[in-house]
Write a protein that holds these residues in place. Structure first.
Motif, PDB file in Angstrom:
ATOM      1  N   VAL A 180      -9.121  -0.051  35.565  1.00  0.00           N
ATOM      2  CA  VAL A 180      -7.796  -0.665  35.694  1.00  0.00           C
ATOM      3  C   VAL A 180      -7.743  -1.998  34.930  1.00  0.00           C
ATOM      4  O   VAL A 180      -6.801  -2.260  34.183  1.00  0.00           O
ATOM      5  N   ASN A 221      -9.620  -3.017  32.441  1.00  0.00           N
ATOM      6  CA  ASN A 221      -9.964  -2.995  31.022  1.00  0.00           C
ATOM      7  C   ASN A 221      -9.249  -1.952  30.175  1.00  0.00           C
ATOM      8  O   ASN A 221      -9.158  -2.100  28.970  1.00  0.00           O
ATOM      9  N   PHE A 222      -8.784  -0.889  30.803  1.00  0.00           N
ATOM     10  CA  PHE A 222      -8.137   0.156  30.014  1.00  0.00           C
ATOM     11  C   PHE A 222      -6.694   0.396  30.434  1.00  0.00           C
ATOM     12  O   PHE A 222      -5.816   0.610  29.625  1.00  0.00           O
ATOM     13  N   LEU A 223      -6.476   0.372  31.752  1.00  0.00           N
ATOM     14  CA  LEU A 223      -5.133   0.684  32.253  1.00  0.00           C
ATOM     15  C   LEU A 223      -4.283  -0.580  32.327  1.00  0.00           C
ATOM     16  O   LEU A 223      -3.100  -0.563  32.021  1.00  0.00           O
ATOM     17  N   PHE A 224      -4.911  -1.668  32.741  1.00  0.00           N
ATOM     18  CA  PHE A 224      -4.290  -2.979  32.814  1.00  0.00           C
ATOM     19  C   PHE A 224      -3.232  -3.131  33.897  1.00  0.00           C
ATOM     20  O   PHE A 224      -2.974  -4.220  34.365  1.00  0.00           O
ATOM     21  N   ARG A 225      -2.594  -2.048  34.293  1.00  0.00           N
ATOM     22  CA  ARG A 225      -1.437  -2.200  35.171  1.00  0.00           C
ATOM     23  C   ARG A 225      -1.823  -2.332  36.637  1.00  0.00           C
ATOM     24  O   ARG A 225      -2.821  -1.780  37.079  1.00  0.00           O
TER      25      ARG A 225
END
Lengths: 656, 87
Positions: B14, B16-20
């Motif tokens: 979350v 590092n890749f999804l951020f949301r």
């Protein structure tokens, strides 16, 4: 080279037409600092900001015919104006000046709307034909010169740049969410859409006519390729024969682009294409050669060794400018004020610095190698698509996906990937093989990953809008019958080239400093010729631009002639993440501004900013997202908030 | 312990890749590749995280989508590796 503006109709009661035109020209005076002109009629107004290049003493615009009934405002160059002029004189036309502008005016009087078909040039112009009560707008075939328009309160307004349209009191800048979605998929909005809601771009190769009966936009030229299995006139032609004709065309395209009454320079990147243009220019005009280049501190991006090799080989007088990450960060808000659109790469910024150098050295015109990668299949994406099809034929092969490492030697992170991940990134068997966008799917997928940052509201507004579906639907009917390489070339040449390369990296960056770029490879005779060259002569095994190299090999040092394509890149998010990052970055990406704009999810943006500070370099998607978000916020500051009109960051020369 | 590993991995993905923050938009079984959440750099980031933060060693041959393409598959793979270390 210049800036043009104007309107058709009645421009509203709040400002007299003449005052409005003055303001519109003022907004784009960087395009033409030498002279300004205005013509106002009962039903139309034209404005012009001039950069004097051909017949400086007499080419004043807007220009009219002897009867003062037809008026022209014109940005660009008609490179074959000498031949056209000679033919027109033979048919009885009498000329007052030596300018290409007057040639265009006479040609219009003789041929009307069809005049564009005879033009070899980079142009955007408007003709006001008072007796017919008709305004004609036209744009060159490849999209070198810009032209935007909008209708407001029953009046049609047009200009070289959108900032001039925003001078019309009733026109307000508002972001078009669909355009943002497209930028975060393709790197650019699909013409005629622009990031400004209800402001349109006249697509390349199109003309617009406006009369009291209405407005009509239609193409007069389109990029076309032969059917995949049709070698037609090429059947039996030897490679040497084709290479020879290619060479002749490129020499002629360069020759007519050296026509100018002011000195012409050349950009020298160190790559194959600009080296070819420089070498050809050297043959045609040996005494006039002056070259310019940009260098980087980081070896990952720098090409100064190759540049110096060409400078030595051709003995040009050379100037270069080093562009640091701090330079990019400092220039970026100004860059966005000129691109007038969010961008996902910082690559325009060094070109902005380069045109500043060219201007400072007293040059108004530069030749560049742009276009060769599209015409002769130089970009990696063409080889990548070829490799992906090759892998798809043997999906279980262990070795085939490893070839992707060879394709991207300059991407260190890709070198460490296992064959299964390489296959997964570039994968494309099964149903994907039939997708007309096959060649570009990995790029579009990676880019679209950046959409994860779009705000909840924006996503809701977009609903189930699918940018890829819109692109698929816009493709010409015969697209499916072209060779796969030609399909990929079409996507690059008809879309990325005008949508990003020639605009955000091209015209807008050079004209920001009153410098005109000229592109010999984009001569339409060469474009049409290259489209018919058999694909196997463009990419031989994995050697890109094979036929071009063959046709020019005696002109270049071996090291350059055999050089593998290195894409032009610049440092991205790291410019904005270090301790020396300018203060505006924190402000533009703050929760306050992100939420105020409403385009992106503030929490997600904060996480990305934190990640960029923790790590020395972000991956491809994160880099694009970072630069895309920052540039969108800067775009809003420049246009939506009206900050543009304050002009705080604009250097005195740009305002002058 | 087992659930901690899964939570740790989810947090990493979350952040590092999804951020949301709206976590409900990524299920445990969703493909990171297909969702455009992970690119060639991302895979190496993930491997570095698992090696340094979780403390497992990953052989090159194990860096494959079957092991690393969803929160669930990463967790399963990681737990197997941890069990090997413990054994």
């Amino acid at each position: 080279m210049c800036g043009i503006t104007g309107y058709f109709g009645t421009p509203g009661a709040s400002l007299p037409g003449r005052v409005l035109l003055q303001r519109m020209i003022g907004a784009i005076s960087h395009r033409g600092p030498d002279e300004q002109g205005i013509h106002v009629d009962a039903d139309a107004g034209l404005g012009h900001a001039r950069l004097s290049i051909i017949d400086p003493a007499a080419g004043k615009q807007p220009m009219c015919n002897a009867e003062k009934s037809v008026w022209l405002t014109f940005n660009g160059e008609i490179f074959n104006y000498i031949e056209l002029r000679r033919d027109l004189i033979a048919r009885g036309h009498v000329f007052r000046t030596q300018s290409d502008t007057e040639v265009l005016l006479h040609l219009y009087q003789e041929k009307g709307l069809d005049c564009v078909e005879d033009l070899n040039g980079d142009f955007a112009f408007a003709v006001w034909d008072a007796p017919r009560k008709r305004l004609m707008l036209a744009r060159d075939r490849m999209g070198v010169r810009p032209l935007y328009y909008t209708e407001c309160e029953g009046c049609l307004f047009f200009a070289s740049e959108v900032k001039a349209l925003l001078e019309v009191p009733a026109i307000r800048a508002e972001l078009d969410p669909v355009a943002l979605n497209q930028i975060f998929t393709f790197w650019f909005p699909l013409a005629p859409r622009t990031p400004f809601k209800d402001v349109f771009e006249l697509p390349p190769g199109h003309i617009l006519t406006a009369t009291p009966q209405g407005t009509r936009v239609r193409p007069y030229w389109r990029l076309d390729y032969p059917e995949a299995n049709d070698e037609g006139a090429w059947d039996g032609r030897s490679e040497a024969d084709i290479a020879e004709e290619l060479r002749e065309l490129l020499f002629d395209a360069t020759r007519i682009r050296l026509r100018s009454d002011v000195p012409v320079g050349a950009y020298l990147s160190g790559g194959l294409d600009s080296s070819i243009i420089t070498a050809v220019t050297r043959r045609i005009a040996p005494d006039r050669l002056r070259t310019f280049s940009v260098t980087f501190e980081s070896r990952e991006f720098d090409e100064s060794k190759q540049q110096q090799e060409m400078v030595q080989a051709l003995k040009t007088r050379h100037d270069q400018i080093q562009c640091s990450t701090a330079d990019i960060a400092r220039a970026f808000p100004n860059v966005i004020r000129h691109t007038e659109r969010p961008i996902l790469r910082t690559a325009p910024a060094p070109l902005f610095a380069l045109s500043d150098l060219v201007h400072a050295k007293g040059f108004k015109v530069v030749l560049t190698g742009e276009g060769a990668d599209e015409l002769f299949a130089g970009y990696d994406i063409f080889k990548e698509a070829k490799l992906r099809r090759f892998c798809a034929r043997q999906p279980d092969s262990y070795l085939r996906p490893l070839l992707f490492r060879r394709l991207y030697p300059y991407l260190p992170l890709l070198q460490g990937q296992s064959h299964t991940y390489l296959a997964a990134f570039f994968g494309g068997g099964g149903a994907e093989l039939d997708d007309p966008l096959y060649s570009h799917l990995p790029r579009f997928r990676t880019t679209a990953g950046a959409k994860v940052f779009l705000s909840r509201d924006l996503r809701r507004e977009l609903g189930d809008y699918d940018a890829l579906a819109e692109l698929r639907e816009s493709l010409p009917g015969e697209f499916g019958r072209w060779h796969p390489l030609c399909q990929a070339q079409y996507l690059e040449t008809a879309h990325l080239l005008p949508g990003y390369i020639l605009s955000s990296q091209g015209d807008r960056m050079s004209m920001a400093h009153s410098v005109e770029g000229r592109y010999p490879f984009l001569d339409h005779r060469l474009v049409e010729f290259a489209a018919r060259i058999p694909p196997k002569m463009k990419i031989r095994a994995l050697r890109e631009k094979h036929i071009l190299r063959e046709s020019m090999k005696d002109l270049l040092p071996k090291g350059i002639g055999n050089r593998t394509k290195q894409p032009y890149r610049a440092p991205d998010s790291q410019c904005f993440s270090g301790p020396d990052a300018p203060g505006y970055v924190d402000d533009a990406l703050s929760r306050y501004e992100i939420e105020g704009a409403g385009y992106f999810d503030a929490g997600a943006v904060q996480k990305l900013v934190n990640k960029s500070r923790r790590k020395s370099a972000l991956g491809t998607r994160d880099n694009m997202a970072f630069v895309g978000i920052l540039s969108t916020q800067l775009w809003r500051r420049a246009f939506v908030d009206g900050a543009c009109k304050v002009g705080a960051d604009i250097s005195p020369r740009e305002v002058a | 312990m087992q659930d901690d590993v899964e939570a740790l991995i989810r947090d990493f993905i979350v952040d590092n890749f999804l951020f949301r923050d709206d976590r409900d938009c990524l299920s445990d079984t969703e493909s990171l590749l297909e969702g455009g959440l992970i690119d060639s750099t991302g895979v190496l980031e993930l491997v570095a995280f698992l090696e340094t933060e979780v403390g497992i060693e990953i052989a090159d041959a194990e860096i494959v989508p079957e092991n690393l393409d969803s929160i669930k598959s990463i967790a399963t793979y990681t737990k197997t590796k941890l069990a090997q270390v413990a054994a």
